[in-house]
Each structure stands twice: as C-alpha cells, then as structure tokens.
Motif scaffolding. Structure first.
Motif, PDB file in Angstrom:
ATOM      1  N   TRP A  33       0.824  -1.198   0.000  1.00 44.37           N
ATOM      2  CA  TRP A  33       0.000   0.000   0.000  1.00 44.37           C
ATOM      3  C   TRP A  33       0.866   1.260   0.000  1.00 44.37           C
ATOM      4  CZ3 TRP A  33      -0.407   3.850   3.724  1.00 44.37           C
ATOM      5  CH2 TRP A  33       0.259   3.624   4.910  1.00 44.37           C
ATOM      6  N   SER A  39      -4.366  -2.594  -1.401  1.00 46.76           N
ATOM      7  CA  SER A  39      -5.162  -3.759  -1.777  1.00 46.76           C
ATOM      8  C   SER A  39      -5.495  -4.577  -0.544  1.00 46.76           C
ATOM      9  CB  SER A  39      -4.405  -4.629  -2.784  1.00 46.76           C
ATOM     10  OG  SER A  39      -3.244  -5.164  -2.189  1.00 46.76           O
ATOM     11  N   ASP A  41      -5.732  -8.476   0.442  1.00 45.05           N
ATOM     12  CA  ASP A  41      -5.236  -9.763  -0.030  1.00 45.05           C
ATOM     13  C   ASP A  41      -5.863 -10.890   0.776  1.00 45.05           C
ATOM     14  OD1 ASP A  41      -3.591  -8.454  -1.808  1.00 45.05           O
ATOM     15  OD2 ASP A  41      -1.758  -8.768  -0.663  1.00 45.05           O
ATOM     16  N   ARG A  54      -6.253 -10.767  -4.854  1.00 43.75           N
ATOM     17  CA  ARG A  54      -5.928  -9.376  -4.519  1.00 43.75           C
ATOM     18  C   ARG A  54      -7.059  -8.487  -5.027  1.00 43.75           C
ATOM     19  NH1 ARG A  54       0.004  -7.457  -4.984  1.00 43.75           N
ATOM     20  NH2 ARG A  54      -0.096  -8.458  -2.942  1.00 43.75           N
ATOM     21  N   PRO A  56      -7.613  -4.627  -5.408  1.00 40.50           N
ATOM     22  CA  PRO A  56      -6.991  -3.307  -5.296  1.00 40.50           C
ATOM     23  C   PRO A  56      -8.008  -2.204  -5.026  1.00 40.50           C
ATOM     24  CG  PRO A  56      -7.156  -3.956  -7.595  1.00 40.50           C
ATOM     25  CD  PRO A  56      -7.674  -5.107  -6.779  1.00 40.50           C
TER      26      PRO A  56
END
Length: 134
Positions: A33, A39, A41, A54, A56
């Motif tokens: 980040w 993002s 995860d 992921r 974003p």
C-alpha cells in the motif's frame, strides 16, 4: 495474474467499513500500500509460493491513513508469488538482524497461477460481492 471481473469494481466504500467487513473473512491489507492506493489480499494457498486473491483500491478523498477516507475498488485478480526456498537454512546472524531481513523478495512475483485454485478465487469474489453489495 488472472483478472476476475466483479460488481465491486468502481464501487466506493469507506476504508474503515471495508476493513470491518473483510478482515473477519480472512483478508489483510497488502504490504504494497501507499498513501493513495492499496489492496486487500486473501491467501488462498502456499504451494511453492503463495497464491492470493488481490482486491486493489485507490483513495478517492484524502490519503489512506486519514480517518474518514473513502476508496474506489479495482478489479480483483489472482496472483501467485514464488519465493526462494531455504533462506532460513544455516542462519548465522543475530535475532536482531534477522528481524529486519526475515522476508525474501519473490523469485517470480508473477508466477503461473495453479489452475486448481482459479475456481476458488472466483468463489471468493462471489463471497466478496455478497458481503459488500448486499
């Protein structure tokens, strides 16, 4: 990298609300980040590296460390990182030094994603949509 189209793409949410909803499901804010993007995860597996979903996002108003920041979601994708094996073998450094050097760079940060986890990723995106859009 395998993109997975989703209804969450382009939706705007409070980052705080996202954290409250996604962390209990197993998502973490990825280490990549910055103040204007990041993002979530979800680790799917750790077969010869790590396989992630992921999700974003980018800041819409302010920076990610601001209390009331809202973010716009991007397109989720599947990602596989392949790491070097055996980096902890024959450690001769102190614990203090090891605390700074414990993470290795990926051998292949965009490794081939195992086919058997693609369906899992799609199911996770459906769960993400149910969680955030209902």
């Amino acid at each position: 990298m395998i993109p997975i189209p989703s209804k969450v793409e382009s939706q705007i949410f409070s980052l705080y609300d996202l954290e409250q909803k996604l962390k209990p499901l197993g998502y973490v804010i990825g280490g990549n980040w910055d103040y204007d993007h990041g993002s979530f995860d979800y680790e799917i597996a750790d077969d010869v590296g790590y396989q992630f979903l992921r999700v974003p996002f980018k800041a819409v108003n302010g920076q990610l460390d601001a209390p009331q920041v809202t973010v716009e979601m991007g397109e989720p994708f599947l990602l596989s990182h392949k790491y070097q094996r055996g980096l902890d073998d024959n450690v001769r450094e102190s614990n203090f030094r090891a605390s700074f050097d414990q993470f290795s760079e990926p051998v292949d940060p965009d490794a081939e994603f195992p086919e058997e986890y693609v369906e899992v990723g799609k199911e996770l995106v459906q769960e993400l949509e149910r969680t955030l859009l209902s």
